[in-house]
Design a protein around this motif. Structure first.
Motif, PDB file in Angstrom:
ATOM      1  N   THR A  73      92.781  56.842  47.113  1.00 23.31           N
ATOM      2  CA  THR A  73      93.169  57.844  47.731  1.00 23.31           C
ATOM      3  C   THR A  73      94.722  58.091  47.548  1.00 23.31           C
ATOM      4  O   THR A  73      95.290  59.239  47.098  1.00 23.31           O
ATOM      5  CB  THR A  73      92.992  57.534  49.214  1.00 23.31           C
TER       6      THR A  73
ATOM      7  N   ARG B  69     108.682  52.432  60.252  1.00 22.63           N
ATOM      8  CA  ARG B  69     107.572  52.957  60.936  1.00 22.63           C
ATOM      9  C   ARG B  69     107.634  52.326  62.387  1.00 22.63           C
ATOM     10  O   ARG B  69     107.844  51.199  62.488  1.00 22.63           O
ATOM     11  CB  ARG B  69     106.249  52.836  60.252  1.00 22.63           C
TER      12      ARG B  69
ATOM     13  N   ASN C  92     102.337  52.266  65.683  1.00 18.22           N
ATOM     14  CA  ASN C  92     101.366  52.818  64.963  1.00 18.22           C
ATOM     15  C   ASN C  92     100.629  51.943  63.880  1.00 18.22           C
ATOM     16  O   ASN C  92     100.846  51.236  63.260  1.00 18.22           O
ATOM     17  CB  ASN C  92     102.128  53.695  64.073  1.00 18.22           C
TER      18      ASN C  92
ATOM     19  N   HIS D  36      92.380  46.080  54.878  1.00 17.23           N
ATOM     20  CA  HIS D  36      91.634  46.499  53.577  1.00 17.23           C
ATOM     21  C   HIS D  36      90.741  45.324  53.280  1.00 17.23           C
ATOM     22  O   HIS D  36      91.674  44.110  53.116  1.00 17.23           O
ATOM     23  CB  HIS D  36      92.691  47.195  52.657  1.00 17.23           C
TER      24      HIS D  36
ATOM     25  N   ARG E 244      88.640  49.357  56.016  1.00 15.26           N
ATOM     26  CA  ARG E 244      88.592  50.192  54.913  1.00 15.26           C
ATOM     27  C   ARG E 244      88.149  49.279  53.634  1.00 15.26           C
ATOM     28  O   ARG E 244      89.011  48.353  53.288  1.00 15.26           O
ATOM     29  CB  ARG E 244      89.683  51.263  54.402  1.00 15.26           C
TER      30      ARG E 244
ATOM     31  N   SER F 280      92.330  58.468  53.219  1.00 15.95           N
ATOM     32  CA  SER F 280      90.822  58.084  53.520  1.00 15.95           C
ATOM     33  C   SER F 280      90.568  58.876  54.965  1.00 15.95           C
ATOM     34  O   SER F 280      91.635  59.190  55.715  1.00 15.95           O
ATOM     35  CB  SER F 280      90.570  56.653  53.577  1.00 15.95           C
TER      36      SER F 280
ATOM     37  N   ARG G 192      90.742  61.590  61.199  1.00 15.64           N
ATOM     38  CA  ARG G 192      91.615  62.301  60.088  1.00 15.64           C
ATOM     39  C   ARG G 192      90.665  62.538  59.264  1.00 15.64           C
ATOM     40  O   ARG G 192      89.938  61.758  58.662  1.00 15.64           O
ATOM     41  CB  ARG G 192      92.618  61.173  59.651  1.00 15.64           C
TER      42      ARG G 192
HETATM   43  O1  TXA Z   1      93.798  56.120  52.427  1.00 16.49           O
HETATM   44  C1  TXA Z   1      94.165  55.547  53.202  1.00 16.49           C
HETATM   45  O2  TXA Z   1      93.656  55.290  54.400  1.00 16.49           O
HETATM   46  C2  TXA Z   1      95.543  54.813  52.692  1.00 16.49           C
HETATM   47  C3  TXA Z   1      95.397  53.711  51.839  1.00 16.49           C
HETATM   48  C4  TXA Z   1      96.569  53.019  51.575  1.00 16.49           C
HETATM   49  O3  TXA Z   1      94.354  53.095  52.163  1.00 16.49           O
HETATM   50  N1  TXA Z   1      96.277  54.047  53.993  1.00 16.49           N
HETATM   51  C5  TXA Z   1      96.498  55.082  54.913  1.00 16.49           C
HETATM   52  O4  TXA Z   1      97.444  54.474  56.083  1.00 16.49           O
HETATM   53  O5  TXA Z   1      96.744  56.161  55.160  1.00 16.49           O
HETATM   54  P1  TXA Z   1      98.239  55.016  57.015  1.00 16.49           P
HETATM   55  O6  TXA Z   1      98.642  53.679  57.849  1.00 16.49           O
HETATM   56  O7  TXA Z   1      99.183  55.771  56.662  1.00 16.49           O
HETATM   57  O8  TXA Z   1      97.506  55.799  58.023  1.00 16.49           O
HETATM   58  C6  TXA Z   1      96.259  55.008  58.914  1.00 16.49           C
HETATM   59  C7  TXA Z   1      96.164  55.752  60.063  1.00 16.49           C
HETATM   60  C8  TXA Z   1      97.242  56.277  61.182  1.00 16.49           C
HETATM   61  O9  TXA Z   1      97.378  57.583  61.459  1.00 16.49           O
HETATM   62  C9  TXA Z   1      96.910  55.023  62.108  1.00 16.49           C
HETATM   63  O10 TXA Z   1      97.482  55.560  63.350  1.00 16.49           O
HETATM   64  C10 TXA Z   1      95.337  55.288  62.295  1.00 16.49           C
HETATM   65  O11 TXA Z   1      95.146  55.162  60.858  1.00 16.49           O
HETATM   66  N2  TXA Z   1      94.824  53.915  62.825  1.00 16.49           N
HETATM   67  C11 TXA Z   1      94.813  52.711  62.419  1.00 16.49           C
HETATM   68  N3  TXA Z   1      94.441  51.792  63.146  1.00 16.49           N
HETATM   69  C12 TXA Z   1      93.954  52.479  64.116  1.00 16.49           C
HETATM   70  C13 TXA Z   1      93.175  52.192  65.140  1.00 16.49           C
HETATM   71  N4  TXA Z   1      92.696  51.044  65.660  1.00 16.49           N
HETATM   72  N5  TXA Z   1      92.689  53.183  66.064  1.00 16.49           N
HETATM   73  C14 TXA Z   1      93.088  54.589  65.947  1.00 16.49           C
HETATM   74  N6  TXA Z   1      93.801  55.042  64.807  1.00 16.49           N
HETATM   75  C15 TXA Z   1      94.177  53.820  64.043  1.00 16.49           C
END
Ligand code: TXA
Ligand code: MG
Length: 354
Positions: free
Chosen positions: A41, A64, A68, A73, A127, A187, A201
């Motif tokens: 991604t 950050r 958040n 992974h 993921r 993703s 998302r």
């Molecule tokens: O494609 C992807 O998902 C990429 C690659 C690196 O794997 N990762 C990614 O991570 O986009 P990040 O941190 O930029 O976005 C993750 C999102 C954030 O908006 C976060 O708030 C949400 O996932 N998130 C993570 N854990 C969560 C949880 N327990 N409940 C709700 N939202 C969560």
């Protein structure tokens, strides 16, 4: 915190994985260090998910907010049981259908997983990426790698290692260059902790495909927590992510009206001495008069638009665009993910011309 680390650079392809460098990345991760790496991604910034210090370092390196949460992974389907406290049938069906691949599932977390990794939440995002470099590195690093996108907070997610370098050089231990990522948007995230699964998302695993596997799925709103995407909004709003330094406005309407409206705006900004940019498609790129006209690919090929969008947003910053206009895209299928990111980048500023 002052940063002056010597970031190690390694380059490889999925076809020719450099095992020595992967071992090195694994050692860094196990010792609590950070490695930026390619996924299918976008590039991720990885640290050991079970080490709270690693997660703290990730937040610091990205700038950050630490509330958040990060995505954990994994590189084996059965490992989801080692981070999730319970795994419902829906999660197993989705794993079978879409893993490894661009789908993240939210499940209740196991107590052993530090709260630093989940931003204080009792749930965890999991993921299993399909990129072979990512899989090898996760395995070498112990199997559980917390990773957000490898950009400084607020910037577009990196689709090239060069962007990880721009954002994170000297702030992380290692950056693995695996070339341009295949998909270009983050993703799909699906929350399975409620009675009805809900998309948090949109991404490549579309609402339509999720429904085929699960039946009832809540599509979520196109942009979370905002109920009115029609009215023009001021920039700098709470949900402005990926935002270029210039002002970005999405223009929606018939192709002729959109082109005319944008060109009119460009004339005005030019008279003020402002550098202008346009995000458009192959079909329309010859009709714009902006200083920087960037085609994201053919309108018929949403996946190309998804792949190029973040690169284009970054290029506008490098080239000093002060006012940027984007064409609008259909928000069905993968187009929904494209519009979600574009709306966030634009602080939801949309103009309708009819
Ligand atoms: O494609 C992807 O998902 C990429 C690659 C690196 O794997 N990762 C990614 O991570 O986009 P990040 O941190 O930029 O976005 C993750 C999102 C954030 O908006 C976060 O708030 C949400 O996932 N998130 C993570 N854990 C969560 C949880 N327990 N409940 C709700 N939202 C969560
Ligand atoms: Mg991100």
């Amino acid at each position: 915190m002052e940063y002056s680390m010597n970031t190690i650079y390694a380059k490889m392809t999925e076809e020719e994985i450099d095992e020595t460098q992967i071992r090195r990345a694994g050692e860094i991760l196990r010792a609590g260090g950070l490695v930026a790496f390619p996924t299918e991604t976008v590039y991720g910034l990885g640290g050991d998910a079970f080490n709270p210090e690693s997660s703290k370092k990730i937040y610091a390196a990205k700038g950050r907010p630490s509330d958040n949460p990060l995505i954990v992974h994994i590189c084996r389907i059965e490992d989801m049981d080692k981070v999730a406290a319970s795994v419902p049938r829906e999660a197993r069906l989705l794993a079978e259908a879409f893993w490894p691949g661009p789908l993240t599932m939210i499940l209740p977390k196991r107590p052993e997983l530090p709260k630093e990794t989940t931003g204080g939440l009792d749930t965890v995002a999991i993921r299993f990426p399909s990129n072979k470099i990512a899989k090898a590195m996760i395995d070498a690093g112990g199997g559980f790698i917390a990773a957000p996108s490898a950009n400084r907070s607020g910037r577009p997610s990196p689709t090239l290692a060069q962007y990880c370098r721009e954002d994170l050089d000297g702030r992380v231990d290692m950056i693995i260059d695996g070339g341009q990522v295949g998909l270009g948007l983050e993703s799909t995230i699906i929350d399975l902790t409620d009675t009805t699964p809900v998309i948090l998302r949109p991404g490549f695993v579309t609402w339509e495909r999720l429904q085929e596997v699960l039946g009832d799925v809540n599509a979520g709103s196109l942009v979370p927590d905002m109920n009115d995407t029609a009215a023009p909004k001021a920039p700098g709003m709470k949900y402005r992510h990926y935002a270029p330094q210039g002002n970005l406005t999405i223009v929606d309407g018939s192709p002729e009206k959109v082109t005319a409206f944008i060109n009119e705006k460009i004339r005005f900004h030019r008279s003020e001495g402002i550098r202008t940019g346009v995000i458009c498609t192959e079909e329309t790129k010859d009709s714009y008069t902006a200083d920087l006209v960037k085609s994201a690919g053919s309108r018929a090929d949403e996946e190309s638009v998804a792949r190029e969008l973040f690169r284009i947003l970054r290029e506008f910053d490098d080239e000093g665009a002060g006012e940027i206009y984007a064409e609008s895209f259909d928000s069905t299928g993968v187009g929904r993910a494209v519009m979600n990111r574009l709306l966030k980048a634009a602080g939801q500023r949309v103009v309708h011309v009819e």
